[in-house]
Design a protein around this motif. Sequence first.
Motif, PDB file in Angstrom:
ATOM      1  N   VAL A 166      33.288  33.059  46.730  1.00  0.00           N
ATOM      2  CA  VAL A 166      34.454  32.627  45.957  1.00  0.00           C
ATOM      3  C   VAL A 166      35.556  32.156  46.892  1.00  0.00           C
ATOM      4  O   VAL A 166      36.137  31.082  46.710  1.00  0.00           O
ATOM      5  CB  VAL A 166      34.941  33.769  45.032  1.00  0.00           C
ATOM      6  CG1 VAL A 166      36.320  33.470  44.463  1.00  0.00           C
ATOM      7  CG2 VAL A 166      33.937  34.010  43.912  1.00  0.00           C
ATOM      8  N   ARG A 167      35.847  32.924  47.925  1.00  0.00           N
ATOM      9  CA  ARG A 167      36.940  32.592  48.847  1.00  0.00           C
ATOM     10  C   ARG A 167      36.656  31.321  49.638  1.00  0.00           C
ATOM     11  O   ARG A 167      37.567  30.599  50.004  1.00  0.00           O
ATOM     12  CB  ARG A 167      37.202  33.763  49.795  1.00  0.00           C
ATOM     13  CG  ARG A 167      37.717  35.000  49.073  1.00  0.00           C
ATOM     14  CD  ARG A 167      39.117  34.837  48.528  1.00  0.00           C
ATOM     15  NE  ARG A 167      40.017  34.847  49.655  1.00  0.00           N
ATOM     16  CZ  ARG A 167      41.140  34.160  49.732  1.00  0.00           C
ATOM     17  NH1 ARG A 167      41.518  33.402  48.743  1.00  0.00           N
ATOM     18  NH2 ARG A 167      41.891  34.217  50.793  1.00  0.00           N
ATOM     19  N   ARG A 168      35.359  31.033  49.903  1.00  0.00           N
ATOM     20  CA  ARG A 168      34.992  29.794  50.601  1.00  0.00           C
ATOM     21  C   ARG A 168      34.974  28.596  49.658  1.00  0.00           C
ATOM     22  O   ARG A 168      34.794  27.469  50.100  1.00  0.00           O
ATOM     23  CB  ARG A 168      33.611  29.942  51.250  1.00  0.00           C
ATOM     24  CG  ARG A 168      33.590  30.802  52.490  1.00  0.00           C
ATOM     25  CD  ARG A 168      32.270  30.679  53.238  1.00  0.00           C
ATOM     26  NE  ARG A 168      31.119  31.055  52.453  1.00  0.00           N
ATOM     27  CZ  ARG A 168      30.498  32.225  52.496  1.00  0.00           C
ATOM     28  NH1 ARG A 168      30.940  33.168  53.307  1.00  0.00           N
ATOM     29  NH2 ARG A 168      29.440  32.458  51.759  1.00  0.00           N
ATOM     30  N   GLY A 169      35.111  28.836  48.357  1.00  0.00           N
ATOM     31  CA  GLY A 169      35.099  27.750  47.387  1.00  0.00           C
ATOM     32  C   GLY A 169      33.708  27.336  46.946  1.00  0.00           C
ATOM     33  O   GLY A 169      33.554  26.328  46.267  1.00  0.00           O
ATOM     34  N   GLU A 170      32.688  28.093  47.314  1.00  0.00           N
ATOM     35  CA  GLU A 170      31.316  27.769  46.923  1.00  0.00           C
ATOM     36  C   GLU A 170      31.068  28.076  45.453  1.00  0.00           C
ATOM     37  O   GLU A 170      30.258  27.413  44.800  1.00  0.00           O
ATOM     38  CB  GLU A 170      30.313  28.567  47.754  1.00  0.00           C
ATOM     39  CG  GLU A 170      30.332  28.254  49.219  1.00  0.00           C
ATOM     40  CD  GLU A 170      29.443  29.193  50.015  1.00  0.00           C
ATOM     41  OE1 GLU A 170      28.513  29.795  49.437  1.00  0.00           O
ATOM     42  OE2 GLU A 170      29.690  29.338  51.217  1.00  0.00           O
ATOM     43  N   LEU A 171      31.729  29.115  44.952  1.00  0.00           N
ATOM     44  CA  LEU A 171      31.546  29.565  43.579  1.00  0.00           C
ATOM     45  C   LEU A 171      32.907  29.591  42.901  1.00  0.00           C
ATOM     46  O   LEU A 171      33.767  30.381  43.277  1.00  0.00           O
ATOM     47  CB  LEU A 171      30.911  30.961  43.566  1.00  0.00           C
ATOM     48  CG  LEU A 171      30.669  31.600  42.207  1.00  0.00           C
ATOM     49  CD1 LEU A 171      29.698  30.769  41.372  1.00  0.00           C
ATOM     50  CD2 LEU A 171      30.122  33.013  42.392  1.00  0.00           C
ATOM     51  N   PRO A 172      33.126  28.718  41.921  1.00  0.00           N
ATOM     52  CA  PRO A 172      34.432  28.674  41.253  1.00  0.00           C
ATOM     53  C   PRO A 172      34.731  29.982  40.517  1.00  0.00           C
ATOM     54  O   PRO A 172      33.854  30.555  39.872  1.00  0.00           O
ATOM     55  CB  PRO A 172      34.300  27.523  40.257  1.00  0.00           C
ATOM     56  CG  PRO A 172      33.139  26.718  40.718  1.00  0.00           C
ATOM     57  CD  PRO A 172      32.227  27.671  41.420  1.00  0.00           C
ATOM     58  N   ALA A 173      35.969  30.447  40.639  1.00  0.00           N
ATOM     59  CA  ALA A 173      36.401  31.678  39.975  1.00  0.00           C
ATOM     60  C   ALA A 173      37.890  31.565  39.674  1.00  0.00           C
ATOM     61  O   ALA A 173      38.575  30.686  40.194  1.00  0.00           O
ATOM     62  CB  ALA A 173      36.127  32.877  40.872  1.00  0.00           C
ATOM     63  N   ILE A 174      38.360  32.479  38.836  1.00  0.00           N
ATOM     64  CA  ILE A 174      39.793  32.564  38.557  1.00  0.00           C
ATOM     65  C   ILE A 174      40.275  33.958  38.924  1.00  0.00           C
ATOM     66  O   ILE A 174      39.501  34.913  38.933  1.00  0.00           O
ATOM     67  CB  ILE A 174      40.118  32.242  37.079  1.00  0.00           C
ATOM     68  CG1 ILE A 174      39.407  33.209  36.138  1.00  0.00           C
ATOM     69  CG2 ILE A 174      39.777  30.808  36.755  1.00  0.00           C
ATOM     70  CD1 ILE A 174      39.832  33.082  34.680  1.00  0.00           C
ATOM     71  N   LYS A 175      41.544  34.042  39.237  1.00  0.00           N
ATOM     72  CA  LYS A 175      42.178  35.314  39.562  1.00  0.00           C
ATOM     73  C   LYS A 175      43.111  35.638  38.401  1.00  0.00           C
ATOM     74  O   LYS A 175      43.981  34.836  38.062  1.00  0.00           O
ATOM     75  CB  LYS A 175      42.948  35.173  40.873  1.00  0.00           C
ATOM     76  CG  LYS A 175      43.282  36.466  41.540  1.00  0.00           C
ATOM     77  CD  LYS A 175      43.814  36.199  42.934  1.00  0.00           C
ATOM     78  CE  LYS A 175      44.154  37.509  43.590  1.00  0.00           C
ATOM     79  NZ  LYS A 175      44.744  37.311  44.902  1.00  0.00           N
ATOM     80  N   ILE A 176      42.934  36.799  37.788  1.00  0.00           N
ATOM     81  CA  ILE A 176      43.708  37.126  36.598  1.00  0.00           C
ATOM     82  C   ILE A 176      44.463  38.442  36.772  1.00  0.00           C
ATOM     83  O   ILE A 176      44.097  39.279  37.597  1.00  0.00           O
ATOM     84  CB  ILE A 176      42.810  37.218  35.343  1.00  0.00           C
ATOM     85  CG1 ILE A 176      41.767  38.307  35.499  1.00  0.00           C
ATOM     86  CG2 ILE A 176      42.163  35.892  35.050  1.00  0.00           C
ATOM     87  CD1 ILE A 176      41.054  38.668  34.230  1.00  0.00           C
ATOM     88  N   GLY A 177      45.509  38.586  35.981  1.00  0.00           N
ATOM     89  CA  GLY A 177      46.237  39.843  35.907  1.00  0.00           C
ATOM     90  C   GLY A 177      47.082  40.145  37.125  1.00  0.00           C
ATOM     91  O   GLY A 177      47.003  39.485  38.156  1.00  0.00           O
ATOM     92  N   GLY A 178      47.909  41.164  36.977  1.00  0.00           N
ATOM     93  CA  GLY A 178      48.808  41.576  38.039  1.00  0.00           C
ATOM     94  C   GLY A 178      48.104  42.102  39.271  1.00  0.00           C
ATOM     95  O   GLY A 178      48.624  42.016  40.374  1.00  0.00           O
ATOM     96  N   ARG A 179      46.915  42.646  39.071  1.00  0.00           N
ATOM     97  CA  ARG A 179      46.151  43.168  40.212  1.00  0.00           C
ATOM     98  C   ARG A 179      45.266  42.112  40.840  1.00  0.00           C
ATOM     99  O   ARG A 179      44.569  42.373  41.823  1.00  0.00           O
ATOM    100  CB  ARG A 179      45.309  44.360  39.753  1.00  0.00           C
ATOM    101  CG  ARG A 179      46.182  45.540  39.356  1.00  0.00           C
ATOM    102  CD  ARG A 179      45.403  46.716  38.815  1.00  0.00           C
ATOM    103  NE  ARG A 179      44.241  47.050  39.633  1.00  0.00           N
ATOM    104  CZ  ARG A 179      43.165  47.649  39.167  1.00  0.00           C
ATOM    105  NH1 ARG A 179      43.087  47.965  37.891  1.00  0.00           N
ATOM    106  NH2 ARG A 179      42.158  47.938  39.956  1.00  0.00           N
ATOM    107  N   GLY A 180      45.282  40.901  40.281  1.00  0.00           N
ATOM    108  CA  GLY A 180      44.526  39.797  40.872  1.00  0.00           C
ATOM    109  C   GLY A 180      43.032  40.005  40.856  1.00  0.00           C
ATOM    110  O   GLY A 180      42.361  39.810  41.857  1.00  0.00           O
TER     111      GLY A 180
END
Length: 78
Positions: free
Chosen positions: A28-42
Amino acid sequence: MAATPRFLTLADVAEVLNTSSAQVYAMVRRGELPAIKIGGRGQWRVEADRLEDYIAGAYKQTQEYVETHPFVDSDLSD
């Protein structure tokens, strides 16, 4: 029978791919797998359709690799 949820945790994705949560996080961090970050705790979530797209792409990349790197018997002696 429960329907597949729209969004998966990184642990869920790791289970589907039979790998670790740390490996999925790195993807996810390398951008290979798209994801979203949600909520206050990320917290990270991966949409099930995006995971299926990733898997399809991995199959395509593997097919291209196999086509350009033919198997030879010497591969078994390593």
